[in-house]
Design an enzyme around this catalytic site. Structure first.
Site, mmCIF file in Angstrom:
data_model
loop_
_atom_site.group_PDB
_atom_site.id
_atom_site.type_symbol
_atom_site.label_atom_id
_atom_site.label_comp_id
_atom_site.label_asym_id
_atom_site.label_seq_id
_atom_site.Cartn_x
_atom_site.Cartn_y
_atom_site.Cartn_z
ATOM 1 N N ARG A 9 -5.121 44.401 15.920
ATOM 2 C CA ARG A 9 -5.072 44.372 14.450
ATOM 3 C C ARG A 9 -4.278 43.171 13.935
ATOM 4 O O ARG A 9 -4.512 42.702 12.828
ATOM 5 C CB ARG A 9 -4.511 45.673 13.880
ATOM 6 C CG ARG A 9 -3.041 45.881 14.180
ATOM 7 C CD ARG A 9 -2.489 47.104 13.451
ATOM 8 N NE ARG A 9 -1.251 47.557 14.090
ATOM 9 C CZ ARG A 9 -0.262 48.141 13.445
ATOM 10 N NH1 ARG A 9 -0.333 48.354 12.149
ATOM 11 N NH2 ARG A 9 0.808 48.529 14.087
ATOM 12 N N GLU A 57 -12.055 55.130 0.141
ATOM 13 C CA GLU A 57 -12.834 54.445 1.178
ATOM 14 C C GLU A 57 -14.303 54.313 0.806
ATOM 15 O O GLU A 57 -14.963 53.341 1.179
ATOM 16 C CB GLU A 57 -12.688 55.172 2.519
ATOM 17 C CG GLU A 57 -11.301 55.040 3.153
ATOM 18 C CD GLU A 57 -10.259 55.935 2.480
ATOM 19 O OE1 GLU A 57 -10.663 56.870 1.756
ATOM 20 O OE2 GLU A 57 -9.050 55.689 2.677
ATOM 21 N N PHE A 82 -11.030 56.935 8.391
ATOM 22 C CA PHE A 82 -11.366 57.168 6.987
ATOM 23 C C PHE A 82 -12.423 56.186 6.493
ATOM 24 O O PHE A 82 -13.308 56.548 5.729
ATOM 25 C CB PHE A 82 -10.081 57.105 6.161
ATOM 26 C CG PHE A 82 -8.976 57.880 6.826
ATOM 27 C CD1 PHE A 82 -9.158 59.234 7.098
ATOM 28 C CD2 PHE A 82 -7.810 57.271 7.262
ATOM 29 C CE1 PHE A 82 -8.180 59.965 7.768
ATOM 30 C CE2 PHE A 82 -6.840 57.998 7.926
ATOM 31 C CZ PHE A 82 -7.010 59.347 8.179
ATOM 32 N N HIS A 108 -6.739 51.060 13.901
ATOM 33 C CA HIS A 108 -6.149 52.325 14.349
ATOM 34 C C HIS A 108 -7.184 53.201 15.055
ATOM 35 O O HIS A 108 -7.364 54.373 14.736
ATOM 36 C CB HIS A 108 -5.508 53.072 13.174
ATOM 37 C CG HIS A 108 -4.311 52.359 12.608
ATOM 38 N ND1 HIS A 108 -4.405 51.111 12.034
ATOM 39 C CD2 HIS A 108 -3.012 52.708 12.529
ATOM 40 C CE1 HIS A 108 -3.217 50.717 11.631
ATOM 41 N NE2 HIS A 108 -2.342 51.656 11.924
ATOM 42 N N ASP A 116 0.716 59.723 15.300
ATOM 43 C CA ASP A 116 0.010 60.311 14.157
ATOM 44 C C ASP A 116 -0.946 61.438 14.565
ATOM 45 O O ASP A 116 -1.262 62.318 13.779
ATOM 46 C CB ASP A 116 -0.784 59.235 13.398
ATOM 47 C CG ASP A 116 0.077 58.493 12.385
ATOM 48 O OD1 ASP A 116 1.190 58.987 12.091
ATOM 49 O OD2 ASP A 116 -0.360 57.440 11.894
ATOM 50 N N ARG A 166 -4.006 49.830 17.082
ATOM 51 C CA ARG A 166 -2.682 49.735 16.478
ATOM 52 C C ARG A 166 -1.642 49.158 17.443
ATOM 53 O O ARG A 166 -0.781 48.377 17.035
ATOM 54 C CB ARG A 166 -2.242 51.129 16.038
ATOM 55 C CG ARG A 166 -0.811 51.185 15.559
ATOM 56 C CD ARG A 166 -0.419 52.586 15.115
ATOM 57 N NE ARG A 166 0.975 52.611 14.686
ATOM 58 C CZ ARG A 166 1.991 52.893 15.489
ATOM 59 N NH1 ARG A 166 1.780 53.193 16.753
ATOM 60 N NH2 ARG A 166 3.226 52.885 15.017
#
Lengths: 316, 275
Positions: A9, A57, A82, A108, A116, A166
Site C-alpha cells: 500500500r 463506497e 468495503f 488491506h 482488525d 497493509r
C-alpha cells in the site's frame, strides 16, 4: 534477514505522485481512508486532484466512473472489504459492463491486516473481480512491483483491480525494475520438478520454500503470477510441461482465486496435479499478521508440503 | 428565450410514435415509463443541451445521464430524431447484436453519455462527469434524469450529498415524478414525500414543474437561475404513459406489452395529438 519496511500500500501514494507529474488527467477518489491507503500523500501535493466523497463506497465507484466518462484517468481506493464488497454492483454496472478504464485499488487484503479481524480481512476480492470479462486483476508481491503495476496500469484501456496489503513485506524485486506489466508474470526461480504459481505475500514464502525443496533435491520453479487475470498462461503452461505438477499459493480463499484460475488453465491445456495453498473455508480473525499467517497455513512450510504431495502425485 | 412550443410538441409527438413502434416491434420494453419522460427529453435535446449531432463526442458538449435506464426507448427515439444515428436503428432495439440495447450502453450508441440499467446510479455518474468537466475553460452542464422510484436506492442519497458537498452548480437533476413504481404508487410502497424538502435538506436548489408543459419546464429552470454553489433539482410532475389514453396511469405499472391492435390504437391517438 532484516525486518521488512515497506508494504504494497505504501506504493500507492508514490505511484499517484509519479503519475500526476506526467499526466494532468490523473485524479484519485478516496473514501476518507486516505492516510491508510496512502492516497493522502498524493492529496497533500495535489489537493485539487483528489475527491474524498466520505464513507460512501458505492458513491466512490460511481464518482470514479463518471470522472472516467469525463476523460479523467481515475484511481479509486479504499479497504477492499468495503470498496469491492459494498461497491460490487456499482463496479459491475458502472465500470465493468461499460469497460471504463477505472483503476480500482483495494487495500488491506488478506489475513495480514492483523488485529482488525474478519470484517476487514478481505479474502474474496480476487474471486469477485476475476470473473468480470476484460477486468485486469493485479496482485503485487512487494513495494517495487506494486509501484510498477500501479503506474503501468495508467495506460490500460479497460478496468483494472489492484490488490494491496497493509503489512510490510520483504522486497522481491530490485528497485527500479521495469517490465512488471499488467497481463504478465515473472519466473523468479527456474526449476524442473515442481511449478509454484504464487502472488502477493506468498511470493517471498514460495522463494523460501524453493530453498527448502532444493535441499530435499526437488527443483522448484517459482512464477510470480502478479497478473491473476489474465494469467501469464504461456509461462505457466511451459513450466508445468517441464515439471509435471503444480502448487498455487495465495492469501485468499481457495475458492475463486489464483489457484482455481491456474487449475482451470492447466486442466484445459495440459492436465497435471495442482495443489492449493490458500485459506480453506474459514474467515479471518484477530491476531498478529505473523500468527495469522501461521494459523491459516500461508507459509513456506505449507508450500513445501504441498509441493511434495504434488510431486508424488505426478504421472511420470 | 421563449421556447418554440409548437415545434417542441411536434417533435414530442413524433418521438412518442417512434417509442410506441419500437417497443411494439421489439415486443419488449417499458412503454409507459418511456412515454412519461418524452416531453422532458424533447425539451432538453431541442432547447437546452449544447450538442453537435455530427460530432457526438465533442468534448465541450453538455452531458446527459439517464438514471432511469428503462426509459431508454424515449432517449433512443430522441437521439434518432436529432440525427445522432439513422432512425432505422430503432427497429432493431433489443435484438441480438443491436446498437440499441435494452439499457443504455455508452460505447455502442452515439449520443449516449453514460451507462444505465441499475437504478440509483445516474446521479453518482453525473457527479463524476461534473467534477471531471468543471476545470474546462467553458464548463459544460451535466443533466441527469431519474425516476422517482429509484430515490428509494440508498446510494442515490450518498450521491446527493456529494453533489452538494462539491458545490456542483453545473449539475441539473430532473426527477420524473409520475408517482408510480413497479408494483404500485410510490407513496404506498415506500413513501418519498416530501421530495422537495429532502433535496432542500441535502443542500440543493429545488423547483417544480409540469413535466408535460415546456413553458413550465423553462420557467422552473429560470427560477433556479445560476444557483451559485448549489446543485439544481427540478421535480417534474408527470403522468405515467402520457399521450396514450389507455396507458395513462395504467394500474399494471405500464408493463403491458402492446399487441398489434393496441399499438395501432395508440398510434392513431398520437397522430391525432400531433396534428
Amino acid at each position: 534477514m532484516p525486518a521488512p519496511e515497506r508494504s504494497t500500500r505504501d506504493a500507492y501514494g508514490q505511484a499517484l505522485i509519479d503519475l500526476a507529474a506526467a499526466d494532468p488527467s490523473v485524479v484519485a477518489v478516496d473514501g476518507d481512508v486516505g492516510s491508510a491507503t496512502r492516497a493522502a500523500r498524493f492529496a497533500a501535493l495535489h489537493p485539487d486532484r483528489v475527491f474524498n466523497v466520505g464513507m460512501a463506497e458505492q458513491d466512490m465507484i460511481l464518482t470514479a466512473a463518471g470522472l472516467a466518462l469525463g476523460g479523467k484517468n481515475v484511481y479509486v481506493s479504499s479497504y477492499a472489504s468495503f470498496l469491492v464488497g459494498r461497491g460490487y454492483e456499482q463496479i459491475r454496472s458502472a465500470v465493468a459492463i461499460p469497460g471504463l478504464p477505472v483503476k480500482i485499488v483495494g487495500s488491506h487484503c488478506g489475513v495480514t491486516v492483523g488485529e482488525d479481524g474478519a470484517s476487514h480481512q478481505m479474502l474474496e476480492d480476487l474471486a469477485l473481480m476475476r470473473v468480470f470479462p476484460d477486468m485486469t486483476v493485479l496482485v503485487p508481491a512487494d513495494y517495487t512491483s506494486a509501484l510498477a503495476l500501479l503506474k503501468n496500469a495508467v495506460s490500460s484501456r479497460g478496468p483494472v483491480y489492484v490488490r494491496l496489503g497493509r503489512s510490510p513485506v520483504p522486497d522481491v524485486y530490485a528497485d527500479g525494475d521495469e517490465g512488471i506489466l499488467p497481463g504478465g508474470g515473472r519466473v523468479l526461480r527456474e526449476g524442473t520438478e515442481v511449478t509454484v504459481c504464487c502472488c502477493g505475500i506468498m511470493v517471498s514464502e514460495a522463494l523460501r520454500a524453493a530453498e527448502v525443496l532444493a535441499r530435499q533435491n526437488i527443483s522448484a520453479e517459482v512464477i510470480d503470477c502478479y497478473s491473476v487475470s489474465p494469467l501469464p498462461a504461456q509461462s505457466i503452461l511451459d513450466s508445468v510441461h517441464r515439471t509435471g505438477c503444480c502448487v498455487t499459493a495465495e492469501e485468499h480463499f481457495a475458492r475463486g482465486g489464483l489457484g482455481e484460475g491456474v487449475a482451470a488453465l492447466v486442466s484445459g491445456a495440459y492436465p497435471v496435479p495442482v495443489k492449493q495453498v490458500a485459506v480453506f473455508d474459514k474467515f479471518g480473525q484477530s491476531g498478529s499478521p505473523a500468527e495469522l499467517q501461521e494459523y491459516y497455513g500461508l507459509t513456506a512450510s505449507q508450500i513445501v508440503s504441498a509441493a511434495v504431495q504434488a510431486w508424488t502425485m505426478r504421472r511420470r | 428565450m421563449t421556447p418554440d412550443l409548437n415545434g417542441l410538441a411536434e417533435h414530442a409527438s413524433a418521438v412518442r410514435r417512434d417509442v410506441v413502434r419500437m417497443i411494439g416491434v421489439a415486443r419488449s420494453g417499458h412503454l409507459a415509463s418511456s412515454l412519461s419522460i418524452v416531453d422532458l427529453l424533447v425539451w432538453l435535446y431541442w432547447e437546452v443541451l449544447s450538442l453537435r449531432t455530427d460530432e457526438p463526442s465533442w468534448e465541450d458538449r453538455d452531458r446527459f445521464v439517464l438514471g432511469k435506464g428503462h426509459g431508454c426507448p424515449a432517449l433512443y427515439a430522441v437521439l434518432a430524431n436529432r440525427s445522432f444515428f439513422p432512425r432505422e436503428e430503432l427497429w432493431s432495439y433489443r435484438r441480438l447484436g443491436a446498437m440499441l440495447q435494452g439499457f443504455p450502453e455508452v460505447r455502442r450508441t452515439p449520443g449516449v453519455d453514460a451507462p444505465g440499467g441499475s437504478l440509483g446510479q445516474g446521479l453518482g455518474l453525473a457527479n463524476g462527469l461534473a467534477l471531471a468537466l468543471r476545470d474546462r475553460a467553458s464548463v459544460p452542464s451535466v443533466f441527469c434524469l431519474v425516476g422517482d422510484g429509484e430515490l428509494q436506492e440508498g446510494a442515490f442519497w450518498e450521491s446527493a450529498m456529494t453533489s452538494a458537498h462539491f458545490s456542483l452548480d453545473s449539475l441539473l437533476l430532473l426527477v420524473d415524478r409520475d408517482g408510480r413504481q413497479m408494483e404500485g404508487a410510490t407513496e404506498d410502497i415506500m413513501s418519498l414525500e416530501p421530495v422537495r424538502d429532502k433535496f432542500l435538506a441535502f443542500g440543493w436548489a429545488v423547483e417544480e414543474c409540469d413535466g408535460h408543459d415546456f413553458a413550465s419546464m423553462e420557467e422552473a429552470r429560470a427560477r433556479l437561475g445560476s444557483r451559485r454553489g448549489k446543485p439544481g433539482c427540478i421535480v417534474a410532475n408527470t403522468v405515467l404513459g402520457k399521450g396514450v389514453s389507455f396507458l395513462e396511469n395504467d394500474p399494471s405499472g405500464g408493463r403491458m406489452v402492446l399487441g398489434r391492435d393496441s399499438m395501432d390504437k395508440a398510434l392513431r391517438e398520437l397522430e391525432k395529438g400531433g396534428d
